[in-house]
Write a protein that holds these residues in place. Sequence first.
Motif, short mmCIF file in Angstrom:
data_model
loop_
_atom_site.label_atom_id
_atom_site.label_comp_id
_atom_site.label_asym_id
_atom_site.label_seq_id
_atom_site.Cartn_x
_atom_site.Cartn_y
_atom_site.Cartn_z
N CYS A 6 0.83 -1.20 0.00
CA CYS A 6 0.00 0.00 0.00
C CYS A 6 0.86 1.25 0.00
O CYS A 6 0.48 2.25 -0.57
CB CYS A 6 -0.92 -0.01 1.22
SG CYS A 6 -2.17 1.29 1.17
N TYR A 7 2.00 1.21 0.63
CA TYR A 7 2.85 2.39 0.73
C TYR A 7 4.22 2.06 0.15
O TYR A 7 4.57 0.92 -0.04
CB TYR A 7 3.03 2.82 2.18
CG TYR A 7 1.74 3.07 2.91
CD1 TYR A 7 0.84 4.02 2.45
CD2 TYR A 7 1.41 2.35 4.04
CE1 TYR A 7 -0.35 4.25 3.10
CE2 TYR A 7 0.22 2.58 4.71
CZ TYR A 7 -0.65 3.54 4.24
OH TYR A 7 -1.83 3.76 4.89
N THR A 11 5.68 9.56 -4.66
CA THR A 11 4.55 10.43 -4.91
C THR A 11 4.81 11.24 -6.16
O THR A 11 5.89 11.80 -6.34
CB THR A 11 4.34 11.37 -3.70
OG1 THR A 11 4.12 10.58 -2.54
CG2 THR A 11 3.16 12.28 -3.93
N TYR A 53 -3.59 5.82 -7.11
CA TYR A 53 -4.61 6.22 -6.15
C TYR A 53 -4.21 7.50 -5.48
O TYR A 53 -3.05 7.90 -5.51
CB TYR A 53 -4.88 5.12 -5.12
CG TYR A 53 -3.66 4.60 -4.39
CD1 TYR A 53 -3.14 5.25 -3.29
CD2 TYR A 53 -3.04 3.42 -4.80
CE1 TYR A 53 -2.04 4.76 -2.62
CE2 TYR A 53 -1.94 2.92 -4.13
CZ TYR A 53 -1.45 3.60 -3.04
OH TYR A 53 -0.36 3.11 -2.37
N THR A 54 -5.20 8.14 -4.90
CA THR A 54 -4.93 9.39 -4.18
C THR A 54 -4.87 9.10 -2.69
O THR A 54 -5.52 8.18 -2.19
CB THR A 54 -6.02 10.44 -4.44
OG1 THR A 54 -7.28 9.90 -4.05
CG2 THR A 54 -6.06 10.84 -5.89
N MET A 55 -4.09 9.89 -2.03
CA MET A 55 -3.91 9.71 -0.60
C MET A 55 -3.54 11.06 0.00
O MET A 55 -2.86 11.86 -0.63
CB MET A 55 -2.83 8.65 -0.41
CG MET A 55 -2.00 8.68 0.79
SD MET A 55 -0.81 7.31 0.77
CE MET A 55 -1.87 5.93 1.07
N LYS A 59 -1.97 10.24 5.25
CA LYS A 59 -2.50 8.91 4.95
C LYS A 59 -3.83 8.59 5.64
O LYS A 59 -4.25 7.44 5.67
CB LYS A 59 -1.46 7.83 5.24
CG LYS A 59 -0.21 7.96 4.41
CD LYS A 59 0.79 6.86 4.69
CE LYS A 59 1.98 6.95 3.80
NZ LYS A 59 2.90 8.00 4.08
N GLY A 77 -9.36 10.68 -0.38
CA GLY A 77 -8.10 10.13 0.10
C GLY A 77 -8.18 8.68 0.53
O GLY A 77 -7.44 8.25 1.41
N CYS A 79 -7.52 5.90 -1.23
CA CYS A 79 -6.40 5.11 -1.77
C CYS A 79 -6.62 3.61 -1.83
O CYS A 79 -5.69 2.84 -1.70
CB CYS A 79 -5.12 5.41 -0.98
SG CYS A 79 -5.08 4.72 0.68
#
Length: 116
Positions: A6-7, A11, A53-55, A59, A77, A79
Amino acid sequence: MKISTCYGWETLSSPTQVDYTPSQLWIEDIRQFIRRYVPSANGQLMSTRRCLYTMTPDKHFIIDSHPDYPHIVIAAGFCGRGFNFSTLLGKILADLALEGKTEHDTSLFKLSRFQQ
């Protein structure tokens, strides 16, 4: 089986900046995880994709009413994690849109956290 992170991705400012070439480093990192925690799933790689995706910077979701137009509810947000909370998020957003409030504590998700 779909396995992902996920991370950790960089960016970017625009989708045009994305390099869609599969990363061998990420594939190996995920395989190490699979070998350790789900060894029976360590089969042939069928495909690999990079998702967009947006975040938010912290987070956490945004769930709030618009500061100037309180009849407008904002939710953003997510994501990809938003799906996991869709039932509760739907309830909260419906409460905010229809009643102007919710019984759930949404203080963590206020837009004002980004104001200086």
